[in-house]
Write an enzyme that holds these catalytic residues in place. Sequence first.
Site, PDB file in Angstrom:
ATOM      1  N   GLU A 289       0.877  -1.172   0.000  1.00  0.00           N
ATOM      2  CA  GLU A 289       0.000   0.000   0.000  1.00  0.00           C
ATOM      3  C   GLU A 289       0.914   1.221   0.000  1.00  0.00           C
ATOM      4  OE1 GLU A 289      -3.015  -0.272  -0.675  1.00  0.00           O
ATOM      5  OE2 GLU A 289      -3.060  -2.443  -0.432  1.00  0.00           O
ATOM      6  N   CYS A 323      -1.718   8.799   4.509  1.00  0.00           N
ATOM      7  CA  CYS A 323      -1.729   8.474   3.079  1.00  0.00           C
ATOM      8  C   CYS A 323      -3.050   8.901   2.456  1.00  0.00           C
ATOM      9  CB  CYS A 323      -1.499   6.988   2.877  1.00  0.00           C
ATOM     10  SG  CYS A 323      -2.572   6.018   3.929  1.00  0.00           S
TER      11      CYS A 323
HETATM   12  P1  NAD Z   1       9.054   5.422   2.857  1.00  0.00           P
HETATM   13  O1  NAD Z   1       8.758   4.821   1.531  1.00  0.00           O
HETATM   14  O2  NAD Z   1      10.075   6.473   2.955  1.00  0.00           O
HETATM   15  O3  NAD Z   1       9.496   4.271   3.872  1.00  0.00           O
HETATM   16  C1  NAD Z   1       8.701   3.128   4.088  1.00  0.00           C
HETATM   17  C2  NAD Z   1       9.606   2.020   4.577  1.00  0.00           C
HETATM   18  O4  NAD Z   1      10.451   1.605   3.501  1.00  0.00           O
HETATM   19  C3  NAD Z   1      10.522   2.439   5.720  1.00  0.00           C
HETATM   20  O5  NAD Z   1      10.649   1.386   6.648  1.00  0.00           O
HETATM   21  C4  NAD Z   1      11.828   2.692   4.993  1.00  0.00           C
HETATM   22  O6  NAD Z   1      12.968   2.579   5.814  1.00  0.00           O
HETATM   23  C5  NAD Z   1      11.797   1.599   3.962  1.00  0.00           C
HETATM   24  N1  NAD Z   1      12.714   1.773   2.823  1.00  0.00           N
HETATM   25  C6  NAD Z   1      13.089   2.926   2.230  1.00  0.00           C
HETATM   26  N2  NAD Z   1      13.944   2.664   1.224  1.00  0.00           N
HETATM   27  C7  NAD Z   1      14.105   1.320   1.176  1.00  0.00           C
HETATM   28  C8  NAD Z   1      14.841   0.431   0.360  1.00  0.00           C
HETATM   29  N3  NAD Z   1      15.613   0.874  -0.640  1.00  0.00           N
HETATM   30  N4  NAD Z   1      14.763  -0.898   0.595  1.00  0.00           N
HETATM   31  C9  NAD Z   1      13.991  -1.363   1.592  1.00  0.00           C
HETATM   32  N5  NAD Z   1      13.267  -0.568   2.408  1.00  0.00           N
HETATM   33  C10 NAD Z   1      13.315   0.756   2.200  1.00  0.00           C
HETATM   34  O7  NAD Z   1       7.637   5.919   3.452  1.00  0.00           O
HETATM   35  P2  NAD Z   1       7.356   6.684   4.838  1.00  0.00           P
HETATM   36  O8  NAD Z   1       7.867   8.072   4.726  1.00  0.00           O
HETATM   37  O9  NAD Z   1       7.733   5.866   6.004  1.00  0.00           O
HETATM   38  O10 NAD Z   1       5.756   6.713   4.794  1.00  0.00           O
HETATM   39  C11 NAD Z   1       5.046   7.628   4.008  1.00  0.00           C
HETATM   40  C12 NAD Z   1       4.575   7.002   2.721  1.00  0.00           C
HETATM   41  O11 NAD Z   1       3.786   5.859   3.027  1.00  0.00           O
HETATM   42  C13 NAD Z   1       3.667   7.921   1.935  1.00  0.00           C
HETATM   43  O12 NAD Z   1       3.954   7.791   0.568  1.00  0.00           O
HETATM   44  C14 NAD Z   1       2.272   7.392   2.252  1.00  0.00           C
HETATM   45  O13 NAD Z   1       1.306   7.683   1.278  1.00  0.00           O
HETATM   46  C15 NAD Z   1       2.537   5.927   2.360  1.00  0.00           C
HETATM   47  N6  NAD Z   1       1.520   5.248   3.152  1.00  0.00           N
HETATM   48  C16 NAD Z   1       0.570   4.543   2.480  1.00  0.00           C
HETATM   49  C17 NAD Z   1      -0.446   3.906   3.186  1.00  0.00           C
HETATM   50  C18 NAD Z   1      -1.504   3.127   2.453  1.00  0.00           C
HETATM   51  O14 NAD Z   1      -2.225   2.376   3.088  1.00  0.00           O
HETATM   52  N7  NAD Z   1      -1.608   3.289   1.146  1.00  0.00           N
HETATM   53  C19 NAD Z   1      -0.481   3.993   4.574  1.00  0.00           C
HETATM   54  C20 NAD Z   1       0.521   4.709   5.237  1.00  0.00           C
HETATM   55  C21 NAD Z   1       1.523   5.338   4.503  1.00  0.00           C
END
Ligand code: NAD
Length: 540
Positions: A289, A323
Site C-alpha cells: 500500500e 496516506c
Molecule cells: P518510505 O517509503 O520512505 O518508507 C517506508 C519504509 O520503507 C521504511 O521502513 C523505509 O525505511 C523503507 N525503505 C526505504 N527505502 C528502502 C529500500 N531501498 N529498501 C527497503 N526498504 C526501504 O515511506 P514513509 O515516509 O515511512 O511513509 C510515508 C509514505 O507511506 C507515503 O507515501 C504514504 O502515502 C505511504 N503510506 C501509504 C499507506 C496506504 O495504506 N496506502 C499507509 C501509510 C503510509
Amino acid sequence: MSSHPVNEPILGYAPGSSERAALQAELDRQMSDCPDIPCIINGKKVYTGNIVPQVIPHKHGHIIAGVHQAGKAEIAAACQAAIDAQDAWIDLGLEGRCAIFERCAELLAGDWRMKVNAATMLNQSKTAFQAEIDAACELIDFWNFNCHYAREFHDQYQPLVSPPGVNNSTEIRPLEGFVLAITPFNFSSIAANLPSAPAVLGNTAVWKPSRNSYHSNYVLMELMMEAGLPPGVINFVPSSGPDISDVCLSNPDLAGLHFTGSTAVFQGLWQRIAEALPNLRSYPRIVGETGGKDFVVAHPDCDEQGLLVALLRGSFEYQGQKCSAASRAYVPKSVWGRIGGPLCDEVQKITMGDARDFTNFMTAVIDQRAFDKITGYIERAQASDCCDVVVGGGSDDSVGWFIEPTIIVTSDPNYESMVEEIFGPVLTVFVYEDEDFHGVLKVCDEASPYALTGSIFATQEADIQTAFNALRFTAGNFYINDKPTGAVVAQQPFGGARASGTNDKAGGPLNLLRWMSPRSVKHTLDIPQDWGYSFLEPDE
Ligand code: NAD
C-alpha cells in the site's frame, strides 16, 4: 451469521478525565527516559553498538531513545530465525495463534494503552486523539478482526462437494518461508499489523520498522512478546533499506513482502524481487500500500459547511501525513466564493505546537527531509504565476519541524501540487466553473497517477451517482459527503490501486487471503481395486 468483534471505543481525553491524567503521567515518564532499543532476533535482545538517536519531531533537540541498528549479519540471522520458527508456529494451530494476538489486543486495550499512545505522540508527533485512533484503537481492531477473519476461512473455505467414498478438504497453509514486513512511520497500527497479519495464518516475519518510529514500534514488539509471541515468529530489525533489500530479497526462502510506504520504494522492491526470482524457492506474494493524492470534489449543490469541515480536518489532521489526507480539491466558483474566506479564517485558528499540549490541533512534520520537501512545494507555489497561497505558507524548524497549514489556490489543474504527493499540511484547490462538473470529474480522474482515497460532496443523489461512476477507478476508498480520511477496520477495508498499491484491503478479510497457500486434500475411502474402465469393454 457468526458473532464478530466490535470496534474498540475511542477514549476522549477531556480535561479532568482519568485517561488524560494517565497519559500525561506516561508522557512525563518517557520524556525523562532514554532507553537503548535493541534488535529482537529469535526472541533475544541484540545490541549491535551501531546506535542511531531517535528524536522528537516537535522538539528535535530531545533524544528519546538510542537504537541499535542491525547490519547485514543480524538481518541474515533474523531471516534464519523466522525460517526456523515456522514449523512450531504452524503446529500451534490457528486457535493457539489467535489466543496470542487476542491477548495482544487485550494488553493494548488495558495496561499498555498509555505506554503505546505516549510513545506514538513523542516519536511520530501525534496529538493524543491521533495517537489514540491509530496506535490503540486501530491496532486493537486489526488484531481482533484478523483473528476473526482467519477463523472464518478455516470454517468456510472448504470444498463444496465430497462424493460418496471421498473426503475432500482444504488445509489453510501459510506461505512457505518468511514474510518481509517493511513499515512506514506514520501509523503505529500499520507497523505492527504488517508482520502480525501474516503471522495469524502461520507465517513468520522479519520486521523492518521505519527509522522515524523505532521507539513506538519497539514498545509494540515488547507488547507482543509479553502476550506470549514465541521467539523467531516476528524478528524486529531496525536497519537501513538497502541492507534489508540486499539480504532479504535474495534469500531463497523469501515468501512474501508486506509493504506500506512510498510508491518509489515499493516499485524498487518489486523490481529487485523480479530480478531475484530465479534464485527463489517460490513466487513471493507482494502486497504493498503506497502513496496517494487524495481528492475532494464538490458539486455546486452541496453541504458547504460540511465541505469546509471535511477540507480542514481531512487536509490538516496529523499535519497531512496520512496516506489518505485530502491534498487536492475541486470546488465550484460559487461555492468557493462563499466558503473560501471562512475556510481560511478557520485554518488560521488551528493551534500548532508540542504534542503534549492537549490544546494543539497540529504538531510537527516527521523530519528535516520532510520539512525541506514540503516547504519546497510551498516556496515554488509562492513564486508561481498560477498559484495563490491564500492561507499559511510559513514554517520554522528551529525547535521542531513546524509547517503552517497551507492552502494554495491554483488556476492550473495539473500544477505539481495538484498531482504529486506532498505528504504534509498543504491543500491545493482548483476552482472550476459551476457548469463544468462533468469536465472536472474527468480532470480529477486523469490528473494524478494515484488512486487511494477521495470524496464527493453533493446533495442530489443523481450527482453523487455521476461522480461515483466517473471516479470508479480514481480511489480505492470512496467517501460520499465526508472527508477522505479515517477508514476504520472492518468498516472501510483500506487500500488503493493504480500507483497507490495492490489494493489488498488491510482491515478486511481480503488482505489475509494473501498470506495463505491452501493445500487441497482428497482422501479416498473406497480405494479402486481394478484399473479398467467401462469404455474399454468390447461391444456386445
Ligand atoms: P518510505 O517509503 O520512505 O518508507 C517506508 C519504509 O520503507 C521504511 O521502513 C523505509 O525505511 C523503507 N525503505 C526505504 N527505502 C528502502 C529500500 N531501498 N529498501 C527497503 N526498504 C526501504 O515511506 P514513509 O515516509 O515511512 O511513509 C510515508 C509514505 O507511506 C507515503 O507515501 C504514504 O502515502 C505511504 N503510506 C501509504 C499507506 C496506504 O495504506 N496506502 C499507509 C501509510 C503510509
